[in-house]
Scaffold this active site. Structure first.
Site, PDB file in Angstrom:
ATOM      1  N   HIS A 124       0.761  -1.197   0.013  1.00  0.00           N
ATOM      2  CA  HIS A 124       0.207   0.155  -0.040  1.00  0.00           C
ATOM      3  C   HIS A 124       0.817   1.587   0.105  1.00  0.00           C
ATOM      4  CE1 HIS A 124      -4.039  -1.922   0.823  1.00  0.00           C
ATOM      5  NE2 HIS A 124      -3.390  -2.530   1.152  1.00  0.00           N
ATOM      6  N   ASP A 168       3.414   9.522  -0.917  1.00  0.00           N
ATOM      7  CA  ASP A 168       2.380   8.633  -0.349  1.00  0.00           C
ATOM      8  C   ASP A 168       1.994   7.441  -1.400  1.00  0.00           C
ATOM      9  OD1 ASP A 168       0.170   8.310   0.896  1.00  0.00           O
ATOM     10  OD2 ASP A 168      -0.551  10.588   1.172  1.00  0.00           O
TER      11      ASP A 168
END
Ligand code: ADQ
Length: 492
Positions: free
Chosen positions: A162, A373
């Site tokens: 992720h 991110d």
């Protein structure tokens, strides 16, 4: 499914009782039908560091409500400290976000990480049969396939990361770089958020593992007779649910009330977990620069910065909180007009979903500027909730979401405070027609690539013979001309 935490969170009340809350994130929502229809099991830590019998009982009860079986991995306080707070969050988290100077490469953390991955493997082995598909999530469980293979499990193993995968020069700092990379290649399918991460991973494989052969233009790695498929699967949100909730009467009323409190002002929204990767201090500095450089913004814009408490037992996170509060104080001190405008409204707490959606809906501009991110779901949630179609998204180039949202967002390098300040000004000045055009493109991208598509894509890749036929997701590389050219054509 195997993830660090179960999607059911147990916590103790002051009187020693247990309360359980079901997970409600997009990932759980998307997987629920898959698990329910096929009789799945979810393996993970229940979020409580003890082994009392009532924990087992509470989980057995929660299984009934969840619609799939929950298999807890019980961790002691020392394991949580070494494996989770230590190796996962003080080594892998900063390193994989390119912040190597924040890493604490304590060898005791590494030992604990290995032991706890072994423990997760034991619970998986208790449940998995040879014809099951095991889907492992995220950076806490990088050694799991190696553990499972060592124990003789032959079931197909998929992994999704992720968070970002760092470039070679950064990854090289990890003292356990060879073991970790080799262990990852014991999975059968490795999924990344973006092509950027996939490229970085393959660069590390090529440089560090001479026995590995990268084939099919980076979609297959062969090592020691084992084939690993590699792909990029940008995660999405349950866009329909966000859009529906944003259109509900309760949210409309809450959003109108919020706007009424800030009449004639552009409401800029920042929503982040308390984390140094989210770039909050630089964002506040950019906002201050914008107010200084463009005095016409004073009295006309309000920044609502929501920070969700997170990992506050790690010293760096406590320091970050102090830094943010200091900056908010300084900026409000410099610009507040007595009896009137306050430039920054700062909220430090978790919001419930309804309030969050009301904030998204009320905001005119979202300021999403992480230093790096994996994806960033806040950016996508804002677009899904901007049902009026005129919100503006200012987005960091270093969020994984930049690849899919590059044609509608105003992209910024968050380290470039002046440019971010210019983007804030530009967003406030955008003509309504351009706001609409951009938001239409964004909403379409978020809807088309939602979390259900993401689950299906990953599972299809897991059973596909090869990934050659799979479409590649859109790539993003910074370019001064690209954005301008896109809009020149679009507006022509
Ligand atoms: P995170 O680092 O947690 O996720 P993000 O993708 O932005 O970052 O997700 C945050 C989630 O928390 C959002 O779904 C948001 O709605 C929720 N949230 C934010 N503020 C909240 C508040 N005040 N109250 C309650 N909930 C709030 C990691 C990676 C990301 C990756 C995701 C998913 O770091 O890069 O996008 O996993 O893969």
């Amino acid at each position: 499914m195997v993830s660090n935490r179960l999607p059911f969170v147990l916590s103790r009340t002051a009187d020693g009782g247990l309360v359980s809350r079901p997970g409600s994130g997009g990932l759980v929502t998307a997987l629920l039908p898959v698990l329910r229809d096929r009789g799945g099991v979810w393996v993970g830590w229940p979020g409580i560091a003890d082994h009392d019998a009532d924990v087992e009982a509470a989980l057995a009860g929660a299984t009934g409500k969840a619609g799939y079986q929950l298999a807890p991995v019980m961790l002691g306080a020392e394991e949580v400290a070494g494996f989770y707070h230590g190796f996962s969050n003080e080594v892998l988290w900063p390193l994989f976000h390119d912040l190597q100077s924040l890493c604490n490469f304590d060898p005791a953390y590494w030992r604990s990480y290995g032991e706890v991955n072994h423990k997760y493997a034991q619970v998986v082995l208790d449940h998995a049969r040879a014809d099951d598909f095991v889907w492992v999530h995220d950076y806490q469980l990088l050694l799991l396939a190696a553990e499972l293979r060592r124990a003789g499990l032959v079931a197909p193993l998929g992994f999704f990361l992720h968070i970002p995968f760092p470039p070679l020069d950064i990854y090289l700092k990890l003292p356990w770089r060879f073991t970790l990379l080799r262990a990852l290649l014991d999975f059968d399918l490795i999924g990344f958020q973006t092509l950027r991460d996939q490229r970085n991973f393959l660069q590390c494989v090529r440089a560090l593992l001479p026995a590995a052969r990268v084939m099919q233009r980076g979609r297959l790695v062969r090592i020691d007779g084992h084939q690993v498929r590699v792909g990029s699967f940008p995660i999405g949100i349950d866009a329909g649910a966000f859009q529906r909730q944003a259109s509900s009467p309760t949210v409309i009323a809450a959003a109108e009330a919020l706007r009424a409190e800030l009449p004639h002002r552009e409401l800029i929204l920042g929503v982040d977990r308390l984390d140094y990767t989210k770039g909050i201090p630089l964002r506040l500095t950019a906002f201050r620069t914008a107010l200084r450089k463009y005095p016409d913004l004073q009295g006309r814009v309000t920044l609502l910065q929501v920070v969700v408490p997170s990992r506050d037992d790690i010293p760096q996170y406590r320091d970050l909180k102090t830094r943010i509060e200091q900056l908010v104080g300084e900026i409000n001190g410099e610009f507040t007009r007595p009896g009137g405008w306050v430039p920054i409204h700062y909220v430090y707490r978790a919001l419930d979903r309804l309030d969050l959606v009301a904030y998204y809906r009320a905001a005119h501009i979202a300021l999403v500027t992480p230093l790096k991110d994996g994806m960033n779901l806040v950016a996508k949630e804002f677009c899904a909730c901007s049902v009026g179609g005129d919100g503006v998204l200012i987005l960091s180039e270093f969020a994984g979401a930049a690849a899919q949202l590059q044609h509608g967002a105003l992209l910024v390098n968050p380290y470039d405070v002046e440019a971010t300040a210019d983007a804030i000004h530009q967003a406030c000045m955008l003509p309504p027609a351009e706001r609409r055009r951009r938001m239409t493109a964004l909403r379409r991208a978020v809807r088309r690539q939602d979390v259900f598509g993401w689950v299906n894509g990953f599972l299809e890749a897991a059973i596909a013979r090869d990934l050659g036929a799979f479409p590649l997701p859109e790539d993003y590389r910074p370019s001064a001309e690209a954005e301008q050219a896109y809009w020149d054509t679009e507006l022509a």
